[in-house]
Motif scaffolding. Structure first.
Motif, short mmCIF file in Angstrom:
data_model
loop_
_atom_site.label_atom_id
_atom_site.label_comp_id
_atom_site.label_asym_id
_atom_site.label_seq_id
_atom_site.Cartn_x
_atom_site.Cartn_y
_atom_site.Cartn_z
N GLY A 153 0.51 -0.83 -0.04
CA GLY A 153 -0.03 0.26 -0.04
C GLY A 153 1.09 1.10 -0.45
N SER A 154 1.67 0.96 0.91
CA SER A 154 2.91 2.60 0.86
C SER A 154 3.05 2.67 -0.65
N LYS A 155 3.53 2.20 -1.38
CA LYS A 155 4.16 1.93 -2.86
C LYS A 155 3.22 2.66 -4.14
N VAL A 156 1.79 1.97 -3.32
CA VAL A 156 0.50 2.28 -4.21
C VAL A 156 -0.26 3.77 -4.23
N ASN A 157 0.02 5.28 -4.39
CA ASN A 157 -0.33 6.04 -3.65
C ASN A 157 -2.18 6.00 -3.77
N SER A 158 -2.52 5.65 -5.30
CA SER A 158 -3.12 5.66 -5.58
C SER A 158 -4.42 5.00 -5.27
N ILE A 159 -4.16 4.10 -4.46
CA ILE A 159 -5.00 2.74 -3.80
C ILE A 159 -4.88 3.46 -2.58
N LYS A 160 -3.84 3.91 -2.19
CA LYS A 160 -3.46 4.42 -0.45
C LYS A 160 -4.75 5.57 0.24
N ASN A 161 -5.16 6.41 -0.72
CA ASN A 161 -5.56 6.97 -1.25
C ASN A 161 -6.93 7.29 -0.52
N VAL A 162 -7.57 6.38 -1.55
CA VAL A 162 -8.98 6.17 -0.78
C VAL A 162 -8.93 4.88 -0.12
N ILE A 163 -7.90 4.15 0.07
CA ILE A 163 -9.20 2.70 1.10
C ILE A 163 -8.45 3.33 2.60
N SER B 160 -12.76 6.59 -10.18
CA SER B 160 -12.26 8.28 -10.83
C SER B 160 -10.66 7.78 -10.92
N VAL B 161 -9.36 7.21 -9.70
CA VAL B 161 -8.39 8.07 -10.16
C VAL B 161 -7.82 7.08 -10.84
N THR B 162 -8.56 5.54 -10.76
CA THR B 162 -7.53 4.58 -11.91
C THR B 162 -7.67 3.76 -12.47
N THR B 163 -7.44 2.53 -13.14
CA THR B 163 -8.30 1.16 -13.59
C THR B 163 -7.77 0.20 -13.15
N ILE B 164 -8.23 -0.92 -12.46
CA ILE B 164 -7.82 -2.10 -11.98
C ILE B 164 -6.57 -3.01 -12.68
N GLN B 165 -6.71 -2.47 -14.63
CA GLN B 165 -5.19 -2.33 -14.66
C GLN B 165 -3.88 -2.18 -14.38
N GLU B 166 -4.60 -0.72 -14.50
CA GLU B 166 -3.29 0.24 -13.36
C GLU B 166 -2.59 -0.44 -12.70
N ILE B 167 -3.52 -0.71 -11.41
CA ILE B 167 -3.37 -0.68 -10.42
C ILE B 167 -2.27 -2.35 -10.18
N ILE B 168 -2.95 -3.10 -11.14
CA ILE B 168 -2.48 -4.39 -12.01
C ILE B 168 -0.95 -4.24 -11.94
N ASN C 120 -3.87 -12.01 -8.13
CA ASN C 120 -5.22 -12.29 -8.67
C ASN C 120 -6.02 -10.61 -7.64
N TYR C 121 -6.15 -10.41 -8.94
CA TYR C 121 -7.05 -8.93 -8.29
C TYR C 121 -8.40 -8.42 -9.14
N GLU C 122 -8.97 -8.57 -8.11
CA GLU C 122 -10.84 -8.89 -8.96
C GLU C 122 -11.51 -8.28 -7.95
N PHE C 123 -12.97 -7.02 -8.34
CA PHE C 123 -13.29 -6.54 -7.96
C PHE C 123 -14.79 -7.13 -8.25
N ILE C 124 -15.74 -7.83 -7.27
CA ILE C 124 -16.82 -8.78 -8.27
C ILE C 124 -18.44 -8.45 -7.76
N ASP C 125 -19.35 -7.79 -8.33
CA ASP C 125 -20.71 -7.46 -7.80
C ASP C 125 -21.04 -8.34 -6.54
N VAL C 126 -21.56 -7.57 -5.73
CA VAL C 126 -22.23 -8.72 -4.31
C VAL C 126 -23.23 -8.78 -5.10
#
Lengths: 103, 212
Positions: free
Chosen positions: A26-36, A76-84, A97-103
């Motif tokens: 998380g410390s290396k991926v600001n786009s995720i960290k600042n949302v999470i 709004s700040v990134t895509t799944i592929q960019e994160i991966i 693996n990195y995915e989001f599934i509808d609940v």
């Protein structure tokens, strides 16, 4: 619609515990960290069970539920592929693996 | 289960912080008395007094203390934090500085500096070390005693908003330990007031060497 986030990362070296491993990435991926961080505090992202490390300490598995709001903010700040791609570019970890599934 | 197995299990559990509580229960006075024994009959350098202890069950005071604990930081910049709900336990035990200046000098520093300056940790570093160790030992005794009695616990370092804490408790607050009944329906890491937020938990590696 809320999303179930599932991810597995494989580390090059044994990790001490799941949260240290999560923080390391998380410390290396600001786009995720600042949302999470704010969305976890507000309850828009919640853990499902406890994150876990494999017995060899190399594979991290995490499961979370994201609200619409939190997911849309991330998108709004990134895509799944960019994160991966960002994580795979790190020299100590790779995405299994990195995915989001509808609940 | 053998005594050793029971102790190993209890000690291992005692390292983890409880973040939510069952406040419908009360700690029996007999247990409170044993916990008071733990903080008053534990070892200290030359068996001196370094601290005083407040055993707080007043919910209003506990809640006011909890409001000052907004120091669990989940993001540094911009700062995002939450409170430390281990302080909302059924019982909150607070360690505060306490020195007896009527004592005779028993250390070289006290003899050289005088009893007041010799006990001042900002002047005599070893006095601060002695104080920290005394409180650490007492808090350790208190923590394991609580677990042996079947309670859960959570330390709070009490440094955030320390001035407010000192005013509330009329003393120099150094450390706090929440003690109480776990909410068995919840994960221990869930914030008492915000069940959707789970605190992280970490492991530590302590190197132990056998020298025979």
């Amino acid at each position: 619609m809320p999303k179930r986030q599932l991810y597995s990362f494989i580390f090059n070296e044994q990790q001490l515990d799941p949260y240290t491993a999560m923080s390391l990435v998380g410390s290396k991926v600001n786009s995720i960290k600042n949302v999470i961080a704010p969305n976890m505090l507000d309850g828009n992202i919640t853990e499902e069970g406890d994150p876990s490390l494999s017995s060899d300490g190399l594979t991290l598995n995490v499961e979370r539920i994201w609200s619409d709001t939190a997911y849309n903010e991330l998108m709004s700040v990134t895509t799944i592929q960019e994160i991966i791609d960002h994580i795979n570019a790190l020299d100590f970890v790779s995405v299994q693996n990195y995915e989001f599934i509808d609940v | 289960m053998s005594v050793n197995e029971l102790l190993n299990l209890t000690i291992a559990k005692s390292q983890h912080c409880q973040r939510n509580w069952d406040l419908s229960k009360n700690i029996p006075q007999e247990d409170i008395d044993t916990l008071k024994t733990a903080v008053s009959k534990c070892p200290a350098k030359q068996n001196r007094s370094f601290y005083k202890v407040a055993f707080i069950q007043n919910r209003k005071l506990i809640e006011n203390i909890h409001k000052t604990t907004d120091s669990f930081v989940v993001q540094w910049e911009p700062r995002l934090s939450t409170t430390n709900p281990q302080t909302l336990a059924n019982l909150l035990v607070v360690f505060m500085r306490n020195r007896n200046y009527d004592e005779l000098a028993r250390t070289e520093a006290e003899a050289a500096l005088g009893i007041i300056d010799g006990k001042d940790g900002s002047i005599n570093y070893s006095a601060k070390v002695d104080e920290d160790r005394a409180i650490g030992i007492a808090a350790g005794y208190l923590n394991i005693t609580a677990h042996l009695l079947g309670y859960k616990t959570g330390f709070y370092d009490a440094q955030h908003n320390n001035d407010s804490l000192c005013n509330m408790l009329d003393g120099e607050v150094l450390l706090a330990l929440g003690i109480g009944f776990e909410d068995t329906s919840r994960n221990r890491r869930e914030h008492h007031e915000k069940p959707y937020f789970k605190f992280p938990t970490y492991n530590k590696v302590i190197e132990i060497k056998d020298i025979n």
